[in-house]
Design a protein around this motif. Sequence first.
Motif, PDB file in Angstrom:
ATOM      1  N   HIS A   1       0.839  -1.203   0.000  1.00 49.44           N
ATOM      2  CA  HIS A   1       0.000   0.000   0.000  1.00 49.44           C
ATOM      3  C   HIS A   1       0.874   1.253   0.000  1.00 49.44           C
TER       4      HIS A   1
ATOM      5  N   HIS B   1       1.462  11.081   1.466  1.00 42.97           N
ATOM      6  CA  HIS B   1       0.173  10.381   1.530  1.00 42.97           C
ATOM      7  C   HIS B   1       0.319   8.874   1.777  1.00 42.97           C
TER       8      HIS B   1
ATOM      9  N   ASP C   1       0.273   7.027   4.308  1.00 44.21           N
ATOM     10  CA  ASP C   1      -0.547   6.399   5.350  1.00 44.21           C
ATOM     11  C   ASP C   1      -2.048   6.474   5.052  1.00 44.21           C
ATOM     12  N   ARG C   2      -2.414   6.986   3.877  1.00 42.31           N
ATOM     13  CA  ARG C   2      -3.834   7.171   3.570  1.00 42.31           C
ATOM     14  C   ARG C   2      -4.343   6.037   2.687  1.00 42.31           C
ATOM     15  N   SER C   3      -4.346   4.842   3.264  1.00 43.29           N
ATOM     16  CA  SER C   3      -4.691   3.651   2.479  1.00 43.29           C
ATOM     17  C   SER C   3      -6.150   3.659   2.025  1.00 43.29           C
ATOM     18  N   HIS C   4      -7.007   4.472   2.691  1.00 48.29           N
ATOM     19  CA  HIS C   4      -8.403   4.528   2.255  1.00 48.29           C
ATOM     20  C   HIS C   4      -8.516   5.128   0.859  1.00 48.29           C
ATOM     21  N   TYR C   5      -7.573   6.022   0.477  1.00 48.88           N
ATOM     22  CA  TYR C   5      -7.544   6.528  -0.890  1.00 48.88           C
ATOM     23  C   TYR C   5      -7.447   5.367  -1.867  1.00 48.88           C
TER      24      TYR C   5
ATOM     25  N   ARG D   1      -8.008   2.103  -1.519  1.00 48.22           N
ATOM     26  CA  ARG D   1      -9.137   1.169  -1.580  1.00 48.22           C
ATOM     27  C   ARG D   1     -10.237   1.705  -2.495  1.00 48.22           C
ATOM     28  N   VAL D   2     -10.534   2.990  -2.376  1.00 48.25           N
ATOM     29  CA  VAL D   2     -11.597   3.593  -3.187  1.00 48.25           C
ATOM     30  C   VAL D   2     -11.234   3.543  -4.670  1.00 48.25           C
TER      31      VAL D   2
ATOM     32  N   THR E   1      -5.570  -8.898  -4.582  1.00 42.35           N
ATOM     33  CA  THR E   1      -5.287  -8.347  -3.257  1.00 42.35           C
ATOM     34  C   THR E   1      -4.390  -9.298  -2.481  1.00 42.35           C
TER      35      THR E   1
END
Length: 230
Positions: free
Chosen positions: A179, A191, A193-197, A199-200, A221
């Motif tokens: 990631h 950025h 640490d912004r793994s939610h970016y 995933r989206v 994955t």
Amino acid sequence: MTHNFQAVLIEDERQVRRYIAMALTSSGFQVWEAETAKQGLTEISTRKPDLVVLDLGLPDQDGIEVVRHVRTWSNMAILILSARTDETQKVEALDAGADDYLTKPFGVPELEARIRAILRRSQRQNGHTDDDPYFEFGAIQVDLTRRRVTRLGEEIHLTLTEYRILTLLITNKDRVLTHRQILKEVWGPNHVDRSHYLRVFMAGLRRKIEETPASPKHILTETGIGYRFV
């Protein structure tokens, strides 16, 4: 047998080392063995092999430190062997620069397949194979020169971010990208640490290029670690 490649194998368990050395030799490698990080680094710097096969749990130093040391001066292929089930250790090794990992126990066919994949990638990086700007997988075609992605000739609209993710994955085919590695390359070092970016955008990309997004065949994955393109 003619040896086309050279490998340094760093593994402190004698039986495991013999098992892997035999598999490497039968695959055409000339193998130098080491049972400590210090011995391994000496062999690596002396032999400058095509491949390093490295156990993380060495008696004198963590294998991750060996990866970091090698990466200060070489892009040679590095395959990690690990009995550790903690995903953070695998992520740390990959972030340090390892190309792939195998969790013990494993079979010879899987070992050989992983080695073939990372050697192909290593050769592409070092200019030993054609740098083809055109990729095709399933019904998808990617033309890096024209920056076009099509399905059977029909253009697929990707956002700039989706396109960057896709090209990063396909140019690192068969390699696990963490990631953090993807976030750093696509969004920048601020950025990671912004793994939610990720995933989206990965979900959106899969909807556009996978035949069955819920069961992807190409963007796979690696749970808790990252993604692999096959």
